[in-house]
Write an enzyme that holds these catalytic residues in place. Structure first.
Site, PDB file in Angstrom:
ATOM      1  N   ARG A  25      -6.485   3.682   9.857  1.00 28.20           N
ATOM      2  CA  ARG A  25      -6.204   2.379  10.147  1.00 28.20           C
ATOM      3  C   ARG A  25      -6.549   1.768  11.521  1.00 28.20           C
ATOM      4  O   ARG A  25      -6.459   0.758  11.812  1.00 28.20           O
ATOM      5  CB  ARG A  25      -5.111   1.619  10.337  1.00 28.20           C
ATOM      6  N   CYS A  63       8.278   1.794  11.437  1.00 28.22           N
ATOM      7  CA  CYS A  63       7.324   0.772  11.285  1.00 28.22           C
ATOM      8  C   CYS A  63       8.187  -0.204  10.724  1.00 28.22           C
ATOM      9  O   CYS A  63       8.002  -1.521  10.981  1.00 28.22           O
ATOM     10  CB  CYS A  63       6.828   1.693   9.869  1.00 28.22           C
ATOM     11  N   HIS A  86      -1.092   7.681  10.265  1.00 24.91           N
ATOM     12  CA  HIS A  86       0.034   7.088  11.128  1.00 24.91           C
ATOM     13  C   HIS A  86       0.263   7.920  12.174  1.00 24.91           C
ATOM     14  O   HIS A  86       0.934   9.681  11.620  1.00 24.91           O
ATOM     15  CB  HIS A  86       0.518   6.150  11.215  1.00 24.91           C
ATOM     16  N   LEU A  91       1.208  -1.665  -0.064  1.00 18.55           N
ATOM     17  CA  LEU A  91      -0.139  -0.326   0.034  1.00 18.55           C
ATOM     18  C   LEU A  91       0.936   0.878   0.171  1.00 18.55           C
ATOM     19  O   LEU A  91       1.733   1.681   0.754  1.00 18.55           O
ATOM     20  CB  LEU A  91      -0.311   0.152   1.576  1.00 18.55           C
ATOM     21  N   ASP A 126       3.367  -2.646  12.838  1.00 16.57           N
ATOM     22  CA  ASP A 126       1.800  -2.150  12.749  1.00 16.57           C
ATOM     23  C   ASP A 126       1.038  -2.977  13.299  1.00 16.57           C
ATOM     24  O   ASP A 126      -0.311  -3.509  13.418  1.00 16.57           O
ATOM     25  CB  ASP A 126       1.576  -2.210  11.096  1.00 16.57           C
TER      26      ASP A 126
END
Ligand code: GLY
Length: 252
Positions: A130, A247, A160, A19, A67
């Site tokens: 999210r 991340c 985020h 993504l 995540d």
């Protein structure tokens, strides 16, 4: 907050299918792996015990392992990632974290670990595309009885929470300008990240060393004033896929 361990996952050959909202072109796989290896070596040099998991080509974003969980001294919470294509990533993280921590889950709500910033006994939780209110509610029900304070922050257009707010140690937050006056962040020192350098605000604090993307001179100059050791690292291929430095690992 002192980190001794990190979990990472090797980027898969499918990483260009992940993504992204960036318009920077497709990541180069070889360069992605090189940048990943550099990141691993930095965490090892900082004396973290690093667990590197095999690539998982079925999930092109699975090297953005942050995540999939939120890890704290008492336990690890397996998230319920908000992007349907990423929800299955948690299945292979849970047994690894279970070697280190008691496991809890976000079950009905949605949550990405990139929306959760831990600063000592506080959590800031981003409400984003999210992470939703039910995810926040479930998260708070697990951590508040342990004595943590939870503050919700509406992320707005950002991917985020950690796209816009990060911790730099010594009671200091790196913040996008729009969040400087957010009441949740009162009581901290602030370093404002220029909009042109917003990507680099996703700087990683590891036990009073700062790891920051290279190529962002204004933020680097501000970070230098903190007096902490700083390491810069190339991140061009991760940026193409909306990935930042936080991340790429779970740290605990
Ligand atoms: N490519 C990272 C994400 O969108 O979740």
């Amino acid at each position: 907050m002192h980190f001794t361990s990190a979990i990472l996952r090797i980027p898969p050959a499918t990483c260009a299918s992940g993504l992204t909202t960036a318009s920077l072109g497709a990541p180069d796989f070889k360069k992605t792996r090189e940048q990943f290896n550099h990141y691993v070596s930095i965490l090892s040099d900082l004396n973290l015990t690093v667990t590197v998991l095999p690539a998982n080509p079925a999930f092109p974003d699975s090297h953005f392992v942050e995540d999939t969980a939120v890890v704290m001294p008492e336990l690890a919470i397996i998230t319920h990632p908000g992007a349907p294509s990423r929800a299955g990533e948690v299945a292979t993280i849970e047994p690894v974290l279970a070697r280190f921590k008691r496991i809890e889950h976000i079950r009905n709500g949605r949550m990405d670990g990139g929306d959760v910033l831990m600063v000592d006994r506080r959590f800031f939780v981003g409400l984003s595309g999210r992470t939703n209110r039910e995810g926040l509610r479930e998260f708070a029900a697990i951590v508040e009885p342990l004595g943590y304070r939870v503050d919700a922050v509406d992320v707005g257009a950002g991917l985020h929470l950690k796209s816009i707010v990060n911790y730099a140690g010594n009671n200091t937050l790196l913040l996008s300008a729009a969040f400087v006056h957010h009441p949740a962040f009162a009581g901290f020192e602030h370093i404002v990240v220029d909009s042109e350098e917003e990507y680099a605000g996703n700087t990683l604090w590891i036990n009073d060393t700062l790891i920051t993307p290279d190529g962002y001179p204004r933020l680097l100059a501000r970070l230098k004033k903190l007096g902490l050791p700083i390491m810069t690292i190339p991140t061009s291929e991760f940026k193409k896929m909306d990935g930042g430095l936080t991340c790429l690992s779970l740290r605990f």
